[in-house]
Design a protein around this motif. Sequence first.
Motif, PDB file in Angstrom:
ATOM      1  N   GLN A 165       0.900  -1.242  -0.134  1.00  0.00           N
ATOM      2  CA  GLN A 165       0.052   0.202   0.060  1.00  0.00           C
ATOM      3  C   GLN A 165       0.791   1.125  -0.119  1.00  0.00           C
ATOM      4  N   VAL A 166       2.101   1.221   0.890  1.00  0.00           N
ATOM      5  CA  VAL A 166       2.878   2.459   0.857  1.00  0.00           C
ATOM      6  C   VAL A 166       3.448   2.628  -0.625  1.00  0.00           C
ATOM      7  N   VAL A 167       4.063   1.576  -1.175  1.00  0.00           N
ATOM      8  CA  VAL A 167       4.728   1.762  -2.441  1.00  0.00           C
ATOM      9  C   VAL A 167       3.391   2.270  -3.428  1.00  0.00           C
ATOM     10  N   SER A 168       2.393   1.478  -3.658  1.00  0.00           N
ATOM     11  CA  SER A 168       1.504   1.930  -4.537  1.00  0.00           C
ATOM     12  C   SER A 168       0.717   3.515  -4.268  1.00  0.00           C
ATOM     13  N   GLU A 169       1.089   4.160  -3.140  1.00  0.00           N
ATOM     14  CA  GLU A 169       0.285   5.349  -3.037  1.00  0.00           C
ATOM     15  C   GLU A 169       1.492   6.528  -2.700  1.00  0.00           C
ATOM     16  N   ALA A 170       2.699   5.943  -2.201  1.00  0.00           N
ATOM     17  CA  ALA A 170       3.667   7.195  -1.980  1.00  0.00           C
ATOM     18  C   ALA A 170       3.965   8.095  -3.246  1.00  0.00           C
ATOM     19  N   ARG A 171       4.445   9.311  -2.643  1.00  0.00           N
ATOM     20  CA  ARG A 171       4.625  10.397  -3.876  1.00  0.00           C
ATOM     21  C   ARG A 171       5.909  10.413  -4.001  1.00  0.00           C
ATOM     22  N   CYS A 172       6.734   9.619  -3.320  1.00  0.00           N
ATOM     23  CA  CYS A 172       8.268   9.344  -3.319  1.00  0.00           C
ATOM     24  C   CYS A 172       8.819   8.207  -3.623  1.00  0.00           C
ATOM     25  N   PRO A 173       9.958   7.814  -3.909  1.00  0.00           N
ATOM     26  CA  PRO A 173      10.502   6.397  -3.907  1.00  0.00           C
ATOM     27  C   PRO A 173      10.323   5.610  -2.593  1.00  0.00           C
ATOM     28  N   VAL A 174      10.271   4.339  -2.554  1.00  0.00           N
ATOM     29  CA  VAL A 174      10.345   3.719  -1.441  1.00  0.00           C
ATOM     30  C   VAL A 174      11.266   2.640  -1.565  1.00  0.00           C
ATOM     31  N   LEU A 175      12.159   2.477  -0.529  1.00  0.00           N
ATOM     32  CA  LEU A 175      13.184   1.479  -0.436  1.00  0.00           C
ATOM     33  C   LEU A 175      12.642   0.456   0.584  1.00  0.00           C
TER      34      LEU A 175
END
Length: 166
Positions: free
Chosen positions: A152-162
């Motif tokens: 959910q975080v990766v799908s909705e984040a407005r910045c890259p996610v590691l």
Amino acid sequence: MGAVAEEVLRLAHRPVLTVGPQCRDIPPERKPRNILFAADFAADCARAMNHAVSLAHKFAARLISVHVAANISEDPQIMTRFEHFFVQELQQLLPVPPEKSLQQEFRVEFGAPAECILKVASDSASDLIVMGVHGAASLARASHHVGTTAYQVVSEARCPVLTVRG
């Protein structure tokens, strides 16, 4: 984003940097100024914290560490005690001794994990989110759910996610 993407996050032996569908345009030369580390205190959490601290040092970025707890009480005194407890737990995750030059902030939120992580990322103008993901066993257990917190975080984040697997 789909089942294959989530499987990659959970099976990769190396950290995975994902630029999700909601991620804004980022110039390639831009360095992160604010890095959000989302902690759930699972086995993979310490490894993810090491990556977050290393990146914060490399880019002289502010590191915002957040833990999201369940909404367990409406009593402000109880909430404050839980907040202090989880801040201490976040501080103990830091490599010993923590670098004095590291700009740090610790936050505790209460509610739905993905929603709170995304809110803190937005409020703190995070340029990167770092979080641990659970391995393949949890993917099998979560296969009947519509997306895990990391997904959910990766799908909705407005910045890259590691994402870092333990």
